[in-house]
Scaffold this motif. Structure first.
Motif, PDB file in Angstrom:
ATOM      1  N   THR A  12       0.827  -1.199   0.000  1.00  0.00           N
ATOM      2  CA  THR A  12       0.000   0.000   0.000  1.00  0.00           C
ATOM      3  C   THR A  12       0.865   1.254   0.000  1.00  0.00           C
ATOM      4  O   THR A  12       2.088   1.205   0.208  1.00  0.00           O
ATOM      5  N   VAL A  13       0.220   2.387  -0.186  1.00  0.00           N
ATOM      6  CA  VAL A  13       0.934   3.658  -0.115  1.00  0.00           C
ATOM      7  C   VAL A  13       1.463   3.899   1.293  1.00  0.00           C
ATOM      8  O   VAL A  13       2.527   4.503   1.481  1.00  0.00           O
ATOM      9  N   GLU A  14       0.741   3.400   2.302  1.00  0.00           N
ATOM     10  CA  GLU A  14       1.230   3.541   3.681  1.00  0.00           C
ATOM     11  C   GLU A  14       2.532   2.792   3.894  1.00  0.00           C
ATOM     12  O   GLU A  14       3.391   3.238   4.672  1.00  0.00           O
ATOM     13  N   ASP A  15       2.709   1.652   3.217  1.00  0.00           N
ATOM     14  CA  ASP A  15       3.990   0.941   3.304  1.00  0.00           C
ATOM     15  C   ASP A  15       5.129   1.840   2.828  1.00  0.00           C
ATOM     16  O   ASP A  15       6.220   1.848   3.406  1.00  0.00           O
ATOM     17  N   GLY A  16       4.864   2.585   1.771  1.00  0.00           N
ATOM     18  CA  GLY A  16       5.884   3.492   1.260  1.00  0.00           C
ATOM     19  C   GLY A  16       6.195   4.605   2.234  1.00  0.00           C
ATOM     20  O   GLY A  16       7.361   4.949   2.457  1.00  0.00           O
ATOM     21  N   VAL A  17       5.162   5.174   2.848  1.00  0.00           N
ATOM     22  CA  VAL A  17       5.367   6.276   3.797  1.00  0.00           C
ATOM     23  C   VAL A  17       6.071   5.785   5.057  1.00  0.00           C
ATOM     24  O   VAL A  17       7.028   6.405   5.538  1.00  0.00           O
ATOM     25  N   LEU A  18       5.614   4.676   5.614  1.00  0.00           N
ATOM     26  CA  LEU A  18       6.210   4.162   6.853  1.00  0.00           C
ATOM     27  C   LEU A  18       7.666   3.759   6.657  1.00  0.00           C
ATOM     28  O   LEU A  18       8.512   4.003   7.520  1.00  0.00           O
ATOM     29  N   SER A  19       7.982   3.163   5.516  1.00  0.00           N
ATOM     30  CA  SER A  19       9.380   2.812   5.230  1.00  0.00           C
ATOM     31  C   SER A  19      10.226   4.066   5.051  1.00  0.00           C
ATOM     32  O   SER A  19      11.388   4.105   5.464  1.00  0.00           O
ATOM     33  N   THR A  20       9.644   5.102   4.439  1.00  0.00           N
ATOM     34  CA  THR A  20      10.370   6.361   4.258  1.00  0.00           C
ATOM     35  C   THR A  20      10.644   7.031   5.596  1.00  0.00           C
ATOM     36  O   THR A  20      11.751   7.543   5.835  1.00  0.00           O
ATOM     37  N   ILE A  21       9.660   7.036   6.486  1.00  0.00           N
ATOM     38  CA  ILE A  21       9.861   7.608   7.822  1.00  0.00           C
ATOM     39  C   ILE A  21      11.000   6.900   8.535  1.00  0.00           C
ATOM     40  O   ILE A  21      11.893   7.527   9.123  1.00  0.00           O
ATOM     41  N   ALA A  22      10.993   5.561   8.485  1.00  0.00           N
ATOM     42  CA  ALA A  22      12.072   4.794   9.118  1.00  0.00           C
ATOM     43  C   ALA A  22      13.406   5.072   8.436  1.00  0.00           C
ATOM     44  O   ALA A  22      14.446   5.213   9.099  1.00  0.00           O
ATOM     45  N   GLY A  23      13.389   5.149   7.100  1.00  0.00           N
ATOM     46  CA  GLY A  23      14.620   5.409   6.364  1.00  0.00           C
ATOM     47  C   GLY A  23      15.256   6.734   6.735  1.00  0.00           C
ATOM     48  O   GLY A  23      16.480   6.852   6.854  1.00  0.00           O
ATOM     49  N   TYR A  24      14.423   7.760   6.951  1.00  0.00           N
ATOM     50  CA  TYR A  24      14.953   9.059   7.368  1.00  0.00           C
ATOM     51  C   TYR A  24      15.539   8.989   8.782  1.00  0.00           C
ATOM     52  O   TYR A  24      16.506   9.691   9.098  1.00  0.00           O
ATOM     53  N   ALA A  25      14.989   8.145   9.631  1.00  0.00           N
ATOM     54  CA  ALA A  25      15.570   7.966  10.960  1.00  0.00           C
ATOM     55  C   ALA A  25      16.942   7.309  10.852  1.00  0.00           C
ATOM     56  O   ALA A  25      17.889   7.687  11.575  1.00  0.00           O
TER      57      ALA A  25
END
Length: 348
Positions: A314-327
């Motif tokens: 889902t699009v949320e998978d993309g957002v949640l992975s991006t949030i973690a990636g920025y961390a």
């Protein structure tokens, strides 16, 4: 019900060309009728070679084509969010290559656009979930074969021969850095296998052979430890200078057993016996290693469009992975333990 999904694709680079070929020749119920690239020569070559009806150098012009059902976004990463939003607003289903966006703000805008077009199918290209071995491992976990997963270890190492091309690209374009560009696949897999979001992360890395990475404020090779919200653990290693080839390896340790995927990055099942000894060749790159996964994910998207069902990614998978990636990126740049800050607008 429609029997065929008619695609237009934007981006005809190395991966875009592979996706275009899959849609044009390898996926039942899919038809490639339009291609778009800022390089007119690429458009003409694909049109003439494959008999594609429509060719564009202007993305907005392709979106005016009402014969299309779906847009495949395989352009450079910095264009993804804008092109996703435009395609949805124009009334098309959308498949986008990863990442959802290079910047979190863009990814959130793309998520808002996707969620405001609930009548359209959107899918993000986390293709490893569609690799047969990775899918088999997920099934084994769900069936309880290794008990409760407690630790995941991910290796993502790009082949050294690709270094020159990457440095040339990175000096002219923002890639997002090692953890957002490369490790994003491993972050997604870890969330999927551990069934939890990343809570805290500590990342380190450096430029060991190529000092150019210091100029890019990036790591040639990096590593991170993570704690998930359910208390489980993750170890991530990413690098761009792997001498033996393209090495993607994942291990999930559970309370009753362990799963390993890709322990050796074999090119195929052939073993060579010669004056060098006993040797197995390694996969040379991501297109070779995940050739079938790229095909299977688009088959899933086509099935979702034809049967009006939502894909597993889902699009949320993309957002949640991006949030973690920025961390991960923040921890690497600061040297500090970073708590991942999720947003109320994103379900976790």
């Amino acid at each position: 019900m429609k029997k065929i999904v008619k695609f237009g694709i934007v981006g005809l680079g190395r991966l875009g060309r592979a996706h275009a070929e899959n849609i044009a020749f390898k996926i039942p119920n899919a038809k490639l009728i339009a291609v778009c690239s800022i390089d007119e020569r690429e458009v003409e070559e694909v049109q003439n070679s494959w008999g594609i009806e429509y060719g564009y150098t202007d993305y907005d012009e392709m979106l005016k084509n009402k014969n299309l059902d779906a847009i495949f976004v395989s352009s450079p990463s910095g264009y993804h969010c804008e092109q996703i939003k435009k395609a949805l607003d124009a009334g098309f289903h959308v498949f986008s290559e990863k990442p959802l966006g290079l910047y979190l703000e863009d990814a959130l805008e793309a998520m808002e656009a996707v969620n405001s077009h609930n009548d359209k199918i959107f899918m993000l290209g986390f293709m490893r979930r569609y690799d047969r071995s990775y899918a088999y491992a997920k099934k084994k976990i769900e069936e309880g074969h290794i008990g409760k997963p407690v630790l995941i270890r991910c290796y993502g190492l790009d082949p050294a021969p690709a270094m020159e091309g990457f440095l040339k690209f990175a000096k002219n374009s923002y890639s997002g850095g090692l953890f957002l560009d490369m490790a994003i696949h491993d972050i997604d897999l870890a969330r999927w296998y551990m069934d939890s979001e990343i809570d805290k992360v500590w990342a380190i890395g450096g430029a060991y052979e190529y000092p150019e990475f210091n100029e890019l404020n990036d790591a040639e090779t990096g590593a991170a430890m993570a704690k998930f919200k359910n208390g489980t653990m993750g170890i991530f290693v990413a690098g761009r200078n792997c001498a033996h080839g393209y090495h993607i390896e994942t291990e999930i340790i559970g309370t009753k057993g362990t799963l390993r995927i890709g322990t050796t990055p074999d090119k195929n099942l052939v073993t060579v016996f010669d004056d060098r000894g006993i040797n197995k060749e390694c996969a040379g790159g991501f297109l070779e290693r995940f050739e079938d996964a790229y095909l299977q994910e688009v088959k899933e998207f086509v099935d979702c469009v034809l049967n009006n069902k939502k894909p597993n990614v889902t699009v949320e998978d993309g957002v949640l992975s991006t949030i973690a990636g920025y961390a991960f990126k923040e921890s690497f740049e600061t040297g500090e333990l970073v708590e991942v800050k999720y947003l109320e607008t994103v379900n976790i």
